[in-house]
Scaffold this active site. Structure first.
Site, PDB file in Angstrom:
ATOM      1  CB  CYS A  19      43.670  59.385  63.348  1.00 54.00           C
ATOM      2  SG  CYS A  19      43.918  60.138  64.977  1.00 54.00           S
ATOM      3  CB  CYS A  22      40.393  59.028  67.416  1.00 57.81           C
ATOM      4  SG  CYS A  22      40.917  60.620  66.762  1.00 57.81           S
ATOM      5  CG  ASP A 431      33.580  32.327  44.509  1.00 57.01           C
ATOM      6  OD1 ASP A 431      33.321  31.262  45.077  1.00 57.01           O
ATOM      7  OD2 ASP A 431      32.773  32.917  43.771  1.00 57.01           O
ATOM      8  CG  ASP A 659      31.390  36.710  41.543  1.00 55.05           C
ATOM      9  OD1 ASP A 659      31.489  35.771  42.374  1.00 55.05           O
ATOM     10  OD2 ASP A 659      30.699  36.630  40.514  1.00 55.05           O
ATOM     11  CG  ASP A 663      32.428  35.031  47.251  1.00 50.66           C
ATOM     12  OD1 ASP A 663      32.519  33.849  47.635  1.00 50.66           O
ATOM     13  OD2 ASP A 663      32.228  35.350  46.069  1.00 50.66           O
TER      14      ASP A 663
END
Length: 772
Positions: A19, A22, A431, A659, A663
């Site tokens: 977490c 931590c 994009d 995609d 990117d």
């Protein structure tokens, strides 16, 4: 002071972090070491970036500091440490899954016994038998971590879980073994094995969901590295090709690249000619022609030709390696919703302990005849009612409901972090290729193909070509083509187009293509049945004295305005030739949903930007068609990431939608990263949200889902804390001086269970929320 050039900067895998607290603990442990100048701990990648002076400290000291706090720092060689970390993560995930399923298997019969047979004489013993493995075996890590936190005077959710379940379990064991202690005092001995075990099970479920969401963070890096081949064909001094590991390739080596192979390193073409698919780097769909002197990039794919190349950049210096490093650096851990719970727990736990002890002391001092008994009961009741079950369920149940709702609407969400941030999006970067457009060149309009002879001849010639535009023509002219739809510039299909499927039913066995010549950068020259044909661009026609008729020039003007690529089909100039016989417009189609989705985003006051590696004219035509005012053309992957960072520096909460592999760096850097489901695996792994369909309307739906889900999470946390704020004082006995009421621990356990049920029920309401 140590000069910066004397400092060592190292990245170490860290194990045991679960977490945000931590992360804080590990960072604090490292910063306290002498000679450490800077520390950045990354929860997403489980790594620690440390800058230190080797004259004042060493890796062994850093490791010991982290180990003393209950975690571990792997200081072996980088590749070994990374492999160890992956193995440990897989092992921990498998162990957590086993503990969760085993806890569920024991908690179900335990709940039945505790609720149905609670008054049977054998019931406490059976509950003890069922609860012991859950609490002491499957939940032991909570107690171990709580002890480690306590040794350093800190607390987290593990402390809260261990304290409440531990006290409930020990109290229940005492009541099972010594019931007379209570019956002699006129009180009934109750056991709370059920509450202790169910709390452990629910918290294990939350941990499992969290670990599963984190498990995929490193797969993007693995797949990026997988683009590079393990071995290459290197020429020796005699010019013979020998297969060698990629690690042995040095700058200046001459390599051979066969058709279909991935290119191993950055370099230049010495000889040969081929088209190379660079979409994983550039994001643009069309393969690029490479010939002598052309630049080659690692990870790109050679198509049909053979190449000889000279290595210029190897190892970490290649473009692919730099993208990998950029993604690793950008995949930082950003504040998840659960971090709020951990922060509050650090204050909540000491407060609860203080109230429990205080209530016991007050009862012992002022309680009268049954002071000790009632004080002990009050202390246990406070700890039981303060059980963090509702706190632990508040986030994961809402996330599960939100993820389910998202999946129904084609939205896959990887973590709570994205849900928290998406509702605040102020700018979205799209994009072009594959996001706004379909990502594949297609025929969008044509003239002259109503002539069966012309269509058949064009198909025969283009079938011989390796050019990607030729593939689009072949797909269109095949016996079962897709019907034309409106082009991205708004141009409707030409009235001259006849149904090609019917025109191509003629006998084509008589068509023989002879003297096929590929004219680089211009097109094709071929002979069929004694007639010479040209297929290519306008320059090819002009060089061979072929004029373009007026009606074709008008059509060409419309296509050019829409940024379509025009292919001409003409007979060579002779006395009997008819010149231009057909023209075809090719473009990357705009998705039907793009314009509507962008309008919805703008209506919600989200600024929309478009980026593309394509040229200015094409970018402008696409932006104009879909209603985007802000666009950038001819951008490289690093430019996309820099643009996202620039918007963030202006105070924008930025979402990146892409995609392609090109990117990935920008996706990892964005506040919210969204990948298109039909894009590359790399983009989907880096992105925290994935749109299953190509419908861009899922983007505004995802923002709405984010707002609704975070709203439900906050409602859950509110009710969980309100329950504690009201319940704890009552459990301590605040009402006793007023009306003589002292809360029974059993009722406290029931109240705790009710709080959990209310949180889950509230989360389930997400299933009926409309996203628009």
């Amino acid at each position: 002071m140590t000069p910066d050039d004397m400092l060592l900067e190292r990245s170490y895998p860290v194990t045991g972090m679960t977490c945000a607290s931590c992360v804080y603990t590990v960072e604090k442990a490292l910063r306290e070491q002498p000679g450490v100048k800077a520390v950045a701990v990354n929860l997403a990648t489980n790594t620690a970036q440390v800058s230190f002076d080797p004259a004042n400290t060493n890796e062994a000291a850093l490791q010991k500091a982290v180990q003393d706090r209950g975690y571990d720092l792997l200081i072996e060689a980088d590749h070994d440490a990374t492999a160890d970390l992956e193995a440990l993560q897989h092992e921990r995930m498998t162990a957590l899954k086993r503990r969760l399923f085993a806890s569920i298997a024991l908690s179900i019969p335990l709940m039945i016994v505790g609720m149905v047979y609670m008054h049977a004489a054998w019931s406490p013993w059976v509950q003890w038998l069922l609860a012991t493995p859950v609490v002491l075996v499957f939940g032991r890590q909570f107690f171990i971590n709580a002890w480690k936190q306590a040794k350093h005077r800190s607390a987290n959710m593990d402390t809260l879980v261990a304290l409440s379940t531990g006290v409930a379990y020990v109290f229940s064991v005492f009541n099972t073994l010594y019931p007379a202690f209570w019956t002699d005092r006129g009180l009934e001995p109750h056991v709370y094995f059920e509450a202790a075990a169910v709390v452990i099970t629910f918290i294990l479920l939350g941990k499992f969901l969290e670990e599963r969401a984190k498990a995929g963070t490193s797969t993007a890096i693995k797949k990026l590295m997988g683009l590079r081949p393990d071995t290459v064909m290197r020429e020796d001094a005699q010019g013979q090709a020998i297969e060698v590991p990629i690690a042995e390739v040095a700058i200046g080596d001459v390599l051979r690249v066969r058709p279909g192979e991935s290119i191993a390193v950055d370099g230049r073409v010495l000889d040969g000619e081929s088209y190379v698919d660079e979409s994983m780097i550039s994001g643009e769909p069309m393969p690029v022609l490479k010939k002598e002197g052309g630049t080659l990039l690692a990870g790109t794919i050679n198509q049909k030709g053979a190449l000889r190349m000279k290595a210029e950049k190897v190892g970490a210096a290649t473009v692919l390696a730099r993208i990998v490093k950029a993604v690793q650096d950008a995949q930082g851990s950003k504040a998840p919703v659960q971090k709020l719970v951990d922060r509050i727990a650090a204050v909540f736990v000491p407060v609860v302990i203080g109230i429990a002890v205080l209530s016991a002391v007050v009862w012992w001092v002022l309680g009268g005849e049954h002071a000790f008994t009632q004080g002990l009961l009050a202390m246990v009741t406070v700890l039981v009612i303060a059980c963090p079950c509702a706190l632990g369920l508040a986030t994961p149940t809402a996330i599960m409901a939100g993820m389910g709702k998202g999946a129904e609407n084609g939205i896959l969400i990887k973590d709570a972090e994205s849900l928290e941030r998406a509702r605040n999006i102020t700018a979205i970067v799209l994009d072009k290729t594959g996001t706004i457009t379909e990502g594949k060149p297609e025929v969008v309009d044509a003239m002259g193909l109503d002539d069966a002879e012309v269509a058949a001849a064009l198909l025969a010639i283009e079938s011989r070509s390796e050019h990607p535009l030729a593939e689009a023509v072949v797909r269109y002219l095949s016996p079962h083509p897709q019907p034309l739809s409106q082009g991205e510039g708004g141009s409707a299909p030409s009235a001259h187009i006849a149904p090609v499927a019917s025109t191509l039913r003629v006998d084509q066995h008589g068509i023989v293509v002879r003297h096929f010549e590929d004219i680089t950068g211009k097109g094709i020259k071929a002979t069929i049945n004694g007639t010479t044909w040209f297929v290519g661009n306008r320059r090819l026609l002009e060089e061979h004295g072929i004029s373009i008729p007026a009606e074709y020039r008008q059509k060409e003007h419309r296509w050019s305005d829409a940024a379509h690529t025009v292919i001409w089909f003409a007979e060579a100039s002779t006395e009997r030739s008819r010149g231009v016989r057909a023209a075809i417009a090719i473009a990357d189609r705009i998705k039907p949903s793009a314009k509507e989705a962008i309008a919805r985003l703008k209506k919600e006051h989200v600024k929309v930007y478009m980026q593309t590696g394509d040229n200015q004219r094409t970018a402008q035509a696409v932006a104009r068609e879909v209603g985007i005012e802000h666009f950038r053309s001819e951008v490289l992957p690093k430019d996309k990431a820099a643009f996202v960072k620039g918007l963030q520096q202006q105070g924008e909460v930025v979402a990146m939608v892409g995609d392609g592999i090109n990117d990935s760096e920008a996706l990892a850097l964005a506040d919210v990263s969204i990948a298109m489901g039909k894009g590359s695996d790399i983009a989907m792994d880096v992105a925290r949200m994935t749109l299953i369909s190509t419908d861009l309307n899922t983007i505004p739906r995802a923002i709405t889902l984010s707002r609704k889900t975070v709203s439900f999470i906050r409602q859950n946390l509110f009710w969980a804390f309100i329950y504690n704020v009201i319940g704890i004082p009552i459990a301590a006995g605040i009402l006793y001086p007023i009306n003589g009421y002292l809360l029974n621990p059993m009722i406290a356990g029931a109240a705790m269970a009710f709080s959990s049920v209310s949180v889950v029920s509230n989360s389930l309401r997400l299933k009926w929320v409309k996203l628009g």
